[in-house]
Design a protein around this motif. Structure first.
Motif, PDB file in Angstrom:
ATOM      1  N   TYR A  91      40.283 -13.176  46.836  1.00 41.52           N
ATOM      2  CA  TYR A  91      41.238 -13.272  46.133  1.00 41.52           C
ATOM      3  C   TYR A  91      42.244 -14.324  46.729  1.00 41.52           C
ATOM      4  O   TYR A  91      43.347 -14.551  46.270  1.00 41.52           O
ATOM      5  CB  TYR A  91      41.972 -11.722  46.002  1.00 41.52           C
ATOM      6  CG  TYR A  91      41.025 -10.710  45.319  1.00 41.52           C
ATOM      7  CD1 TYR A  91      41.188 -10.740  43.896  1.00 41.52           C
ATOM      8  CD2 TYR A  91      40.443  -9.876  46.093  1.00 41.52           C
ATOM      9  CE1 TYR A  91      40.369 -10.096  43.167  1.00 41.52           C
ATOM     10  CE2 TYR A  91      39.844  -9.069  45.120  1.00 41.52           C
ATOM     11  CZ  TYR A  91      39.481  -8.955  43.884  1.00 41.52           C
ATOM     12  OH  TYR A  91      38.896  -8.219  43.192  1.00 41.52           O
ATOM     13  N   LYS A  92      41.999 -14.935  47.745  1.00 42.58           N
ATOM     14  CA  LYS A  92      42.793 -16.066  48.616  1.00 42.58           C
ATOM     15  C   LYS A  92      44.233 -15.313  48.740  1.00 42.58           C
ATOM     16  O   LYS A  92      45.134 -15.957  48.399  1.00 42.58           O
ATOM     17  CB  LYS A  92      43.014 -17.172  47.688  1.00 42.58           C
ATOM     18  CG  LYS A  92      41.655 -17.827  47.098  1.00 42.58           C
ATOM     19  CD  LYS A  92      40.878 -18.304  48.104  1.00 42.58           C
ATOM     20  CE  LYS A  92      39.654 -18.899  47.689  1.00 42.58           C
ATOM     21  NZ  LYS A  92      38.632 -19.575  48.978  1.00 42.58           N
ATOM     22  N   ASN A  93      44.114 -14.123  49.500  1.00 37.92           N
ATOM     23  CA  ASN A  93      45.501 -13.654  49.851  1.00 37.92           C
ATOM     24  C   ASN A  93      45.845 -13.954  51.319  1.00 37.92           C
ATOM     25  O   ASN A  93      45.193 -13.743  52.266  1.00 37.92           O
ATOM     26  CB  ASN A  93      45.336 -12.091  49.768  1.00 37.92           C
ATOM     27  CG  ASN A  93      46.524 -11.317  49.819  1.00 37.92           C
ATOM     28  OD1 ASN A  93      47.401 -11.428  50.840  1.00 37.92           O
ATOM     29  ND2 ASN A  93      46.859 -10.597  48.973  1.00 37.92           N
ATOM     30  N   ASN A  94      47.137 -14.622  51.506  1.00 35.96           N
ATOM     31  CA  ASN A  94      47.465 -15.159  52.622  1.00 35.96           C
ATOM     32  C   ASN A  94      47.545 -13.852  53.736  1.00 35.96           C
ATOM     33  O   ASN A  94      47.373 -14.151  54.744  1.00 35.96           O
ATOM     34  CB  ASN A  94      48.423 -15.992  52.670  1.00 35.96           C
ATOM     35  CG  ASN A  94      48.275 -17.153  52.028  1.00 35.96           C
ATOM     36  OD1 ASN A  94      47.068 -17.735  52.077  1.00 35.96           O
ATOM     37  ND2 ASN A  94      49.153 -17.823  51.213  1.00 35.96           N
ATOM     38  N   PHE A  95      48.407 -12.954  53.117  1.00 36.01           N
ATOM     39  CA  PHE A  95      48.703 -11.772  54.137  1.00 36.01           C
ATOM     40  C   PHE A  95      47.369 -11.102  54.640  1.00 36.01           C
ATOM     41  O   PHE A  95      47.267 -10.964  55.922  1.00 36.01           O
ATOM     42  CB  PHE A  95      49.590 -10.652  53.382  1.00 36.01           C
ATOM     43  CG  PHE A  95      49.668  -9.439  54.135  1.00 36.01           C
ATOM     44  CD1 PHE A  95      50.603  -9.417  54.980  1.00 36.01           C
ATOM     45  CD2 PHE A  95      48.978  -8.464  53.740  1.00 36.01           C
ATOM     46  CE1 PHE A  95      50.850  -8.296  55.984  1.00 36.01           C
ATOM     47  CE2 PHE A  95      49.158  -7.241  54.499  1.00 36.01           C
ATOM     48  CZ  PHE A  95      50.279  -7.069  55.441  1.00 36.01           C
ATOM     49  N   LEU A  96      46.434 -10.780  53.838  1.00 34.51           N
ATOM     50  CA  LEU A  96      45.061 -10.267  54.172  1.00 34.51           C
ATOM     51  C   LEU A  96      44.388 -11.209  54.984  1.00 34.51           C
ATOM     52  O   LEU A  96      43.890 -10.668  56.180  1.00 34.51           O
ATOM     53  CB  LEU A  96      44.336  -9.778  53.068  1.00 34.51           C
ATOM     54  CG  LEU A  96      44.677  -8.714  52.400  1.00 34.51           C
ATOM     55  CD1 LEU A  96      43.980  -8.246  51.083  1.00 34.51           C
ATOM     56  CD2 LEU A  96      44.943  -7.367  52.866  1.00 34.51           C
ATOM     57  N   LEU A  97      44.491 -12.480  54.933  1.00 36.03           N
ATOM     58  CA  LEU A  97      43.836 -13.178  55.685  1.00 36.03           C
ATOM     59  C   LEU A  97      44.379 -13.533  57.297  1.00 36.03           C
ATOM     60  O   LEU A  97      43.768 -13.577  58.058  1.00 36.03           O
ATOM     61  CB  LEU A  97      44.062 -14.867  55.082  1.00 36.03           C
ATOM     62  CG  LEU A  97      42.965 -15.933  55.936  1.00 36.03           C
ATOM     63  CD1 LEU A  97      41.521 -15.664  55.870  1.00 36.03           C
ATOM     64  CD2 LEU A  97      43.321 -17.352  55.166  1.00 36.03           C
ATOM     65  N   ASN A  98      45.820 -13.547  57.308  1.00 38.16           N
ATOM     66  CA  ASN A  98      46.253 -13.348  58.694  1.00 38.16           C
ATOM     67  C   ASN A  98      46.062 -12.004  59.487  1.00 38.16           C
ATOM     68  O   ASN A  98      46.004 -11.914  60.524  1.00 38.16           O
ATOM     69  CB  ASN A  98      47.920 -13.435  58.316  1.00 38.16           C
ATOM     70  CG  ASN A  98      48.467 -14.771  57.904  1.00 38.16           C
ATOM     71  OD1 ASN A  98      47.491 -15.784  58.354  1.00 38.16           O
ATOM     72  ND2 ASN A  98      49.286 -14.932  57.361  1.00 38.16           N
ATOM     73  N   LEU A  99      45.804 -11.022  58.421  1.00 39.01           N
ATOM     74  CA  LEU A  99      45.735  -9.654  59.030  1.00 39.01           C
ATOM     75  C   LEU A  99      44.371  -9.615  59.728  1.00 39.01           C
ATOM     76  O   LEU A  99      44.224  -9.034  61.029  1.00 39.01           O
ATOM     77  CB  LEU A  99      45.936  -8.435  58.068  1.00 39.01           C
ATOM     78  CG  LEU A  99      45.700  -7.084  58.582  1.00 39.01           C
ATOM     79  CD1 LEU A  99      46.740  -6.877  59.571  1.00 39.01           C
ATOM     80  CD2 LEU A  99      45.753  -6.074  57.408  1.00 39.01           C
ATOM     81  N   SER A 100      43.234  -9.903  59.009  1.00 37.03           N
ATOM     82  CA  SER A 100      42.042 -10.327  59.596  1.00 37.03           C
ATOM     83  C   SER A 100      41.724 -11.189  60.875  1.00 37.03           C
ATOM     84  O   SER A 100      41.062 -10.863  61.732  1.00 37.03           O
ATOM     85  CB  SER A 100      41.103 -10.712  58.497  1.00 37.03           C
ATOM     86  OG  SER A 100      41.251 -12.146  58.094  1.00 37.03           O
ATOM     87  N   VAL A 101      42.848 -12.044  60.795  1.00 38.64           N
ATOM     88  CA  VAL A 101      42.728 -12.826  62.025  1.00 38.64           C
ATOM     89  C   VAL A 101      43.403 -12.195  63.345  1.00 38.64           C
ATOM     90  O   VAL A 101      42.775 -12.182  64.557  1.00 38.64           O
ATOM     91  CB  VAL A 101      43.746 -14.118  61.858  1.00 38.64           C
ATOM     92  CG1 VAL A 101      44.022 -14.951  63.277  1.00 38.64           C
ATOM     93  CG2 VAL A 101      42.954 -15.114  60.837  1.00 38.64           C
ATOM     94  N   TYR A 102      44.406 -11.237  62.981  1.00 33.32           N
ATOM     95  CA  TYR A 102      44.900 -10.409  64.183  1.00 33.32           C
ATOM     96  C   TYR A 102      43.896  -9.426  64.482  1.00 33.32           C
ATOM     97  O   TYR A 102      43.938  -8.841  65.656  1.00 33.32           O
ATOM     98  CB  TYR A 102      46.204  -9.782  63.705  1.00 33.32           C
ATOM     99  CG  TYR A 102      47.359 -10.579  63.660  1.00 33.32           C
ATOM    100  CD1 TYR A 102      47.755 -11.467  64.770  1.00 33.32           C
ATOM    101  CD2 TYR A 102      48.022 -10.812  62.329  1.00 33.32           C
ATOM    102  CE1 TYR A 102      48.819 -12.266  64.631  1.00 33.32           C
ATOM    103  CE2 TYR A 102      49.080 -11.793  62.329  1.00 33.32           C
ATOM    104  CZ  TYR A 102      49.637 -12.304  63.650  1.00 33.32           C
ATOM    105  OH  TYR A 102      50.718 -13.061  63.670  1.00 33.32           O
ATOM    106  N   LEU A 103      43.087  -9.062  63.868  1.00 30.27           N
ATOM    107  CA  LEU A 103      41.948  -7.977  64.322  1.00 30.27           C
ATOM    108  C   LEU A 103      40.648  -8.655  64.816  1.00 30.27           C
ATOM    109  O   LEU A 103      39.598  -7.916  64.931  1.00 30.27           O
ATOM    110  CB  LEU A 103      41.614  -7.113  62.855  1.00 30.27           C
ATOM    111  CG  LEU A 103      42.814  -6.317  62.353  1.00 30.27           C
ATOM    112  CD1 LEU A 103      42.529  -5.636  61.056  1.00 30.27           C
ATOM    113  CD2 LEU A 103      43.256  -4.966  63.362  1.00 30.27           C
TER     114      LEU A 103
END
Length: 445
Positions: free
Chosen positions: A303-315
């Motif tokens: 879905y090209k969601n930036n918030f979820l993308l940043n969250l996956s990087v933090y995890l």
């Protein structure tokens, strides 16, 4: 009559001597044969999957849930092998059944039924393993052609592929479970643990070569490199020391009176392991975080969601936020799992039934409170120990900004399995030497 009895004893001792003489060799040969079968199966691909496309996709997606499964399966996932599911469904079903034995009366009564109950629990564990393997294999076969990052992975997206992929993955898991039972019976150590151990060890040579290649390319400091390997040896020693450490609570037995005579009973102790829960909290914590991060990563790419993308990087494992969350879950599951597998009230009742007591502590409720206090302190120490072992590779990744392939969970599993195998080998050798001495003694009778 005495001569006939002595001849029968000699004959029995000779048979046992021969059996013990060859037992260790036969068990080691069987484990070697199982290793060969496991490695051959790890190279057999699932029909209908383009392995070259898979290797390109997975090379761009490190640090997710698939990395841990690939490590436990001996690299089978990255080769799209029939052993890709590995032994994880059996581990999951074993944990679920173990939890049910402490929650539901049906399984708890079955557990108290001795050897008969143990066979029934093993049967239900295998049934649940089959169910989980079917569900997971169908889920993987259906999702592979439909996940965007796995585009062009399936050569022919048809019903035949779904059937073959599901059957291959399910059969591979059930075969590994069956082979694990055979290793337990005819080999050395616990069969399931040996399979996980083989999966972890089989990925070490390639990871080590990749590590050396990256060291060469970025002009890595060789002093730091040597320090890392010395530190790994220290970690192995530290794990072995803790895993073999016990806290001994002194136990006294009441004196017995029989026909005007007082029999003074000896003293003993109640051994409690420093690490009561083993490696299960680390597996729980890493599975939850890595599965959650993988799902978030797939959804963010879809879905090209930036918030979820940043969250996956933090995890991801090389992030400080991941280390904090991982440490919290390890400590939580240490206390949670200890409450499930260890009951101070039952221990207190068993001591009371055997006329045993802790010096200075009243039997009954006071004893259970005292044991619970000791277990809580040991659990806290054990949780810090597991957290340290499991997060130290992540700290190395974070501080050096460098990929460190051997996870803390792997270190724990490897050392625990090696200790278990060494203990079993020592037991076989001691049994052999005992039969040898018995055989020599009978010849002089």
């Amino acid at each position: 009559m005495i001569k006939n009895l002595n001849s029968k004893i000699d004959e029995y001792s000779d048979k046992n001597f021969c059996r013990n003489e060859n037992e260790l060799k036969n068990r080691i040969l069987f484990v070697i044969f199982a290793i060969i079968i496991f490695r051959i199966g790890s190279l057999i691909p699932i029909p209908g999957i383009d392995i070259s496309v898979l290797s390109k996709i997975l090379s761009k997606n490190h640090g997710n849930f698939l990395d841990m499964l690939n490590m436990f399966s001996g690299g089978a996932i990255y080769k799209a092998s029939i052993f890709s599911l590995g032994i994880m469904p059996y581990i999951s079903s074993s944990i679920v059944i173990q939890l049910l034995t402490f929650i539901t009366p049906f399984f708890s009564d079955m557990k108290k039924d001795g050897e008969n109950g143990k066979k029934q629990i093993n049967k239900y564990t295998k049934y649940l393993t089959l169910l989980l393997a079917i569900i997971q294999s169908i889920g993987i076969s259906v999702s592979l052609p439909n996940i965007p990052i796995f585009d062009n992975l399936v050569i022919n997206n048809s019903f035949k592929f779904y059937v073959l992929c599901s059957l291959s993955l399910m059969t591979g898991t059930m075969f590994l479970m069956w082979m694990g039972d055979l290793i337990t019976k005819y080999g050395i150590g616990n069969g399931v643990s040996i399979i996980i151990f083989l999966g972890i060890i089989s990925t070490v040579p390639l990871n080590f070569l990749n590590f050396l290649e990256k060291v060469r390319l970025i002009n890595f400091n060789w002093l730091v490199f040597i320090f890392l390997f010395l530190f790994i040896f220290f970690i192995f020693f530290f794990i072995a020391f803790i895993e073999r450490s016990y806290y001994k609570i002194p136990i006294q037995y009441a004196n017995r009176t029989h026909i005007r005579k007082i029999y003074i009973s000896g003293n003993s102790y109640l051994p409690l392991k420093v690490n009561i829960v083993g490696v299960i909290p680390a597996i729980f914590a890493s599975s939850i975080i890595l599965l959650f991060s993988t799902v978030i990563s797939w959804i963010s790419n879809l879905y090209k969601n930036n918030f979820l993308l940043n969250l996956s990087v933090y995890l991801k494992p090389n992030n400080f936020f991941y280390i904090l969350i991982y440490s919290f879950f390890i400590i939580f599951f240490c206390f949670f799992y200890t409450k499930l597998i260890f009951n101070p009230i039952d221990t207190s009742e068993n001591l009371k039934k055997s006329s045993a007591f802790i010096k200075g502590i009243r039997p009954g409720n006071n004893t259970s409170i005292y044991i619970n206090r000791v277990v809580s302190k040991l659990t806290f120490i054990g949780s810090l120990y597991i957290t340290f072992i499991c997060t130290i590779p992540d700290f190395i990744r974070y501080l050096l900004n460098y990929s460190f392939y051997f996870s803390g969970t792997s270190l724990l599993i490897v050392v625990v399995v090696v200790i278990d195998c060494i203990n079993q080998i020592q037991n076989i050798i001691v049994s052999k030497s005992y039969v040898t001495k018995l055989n020599k003694k009978n010849k002089y009778i």
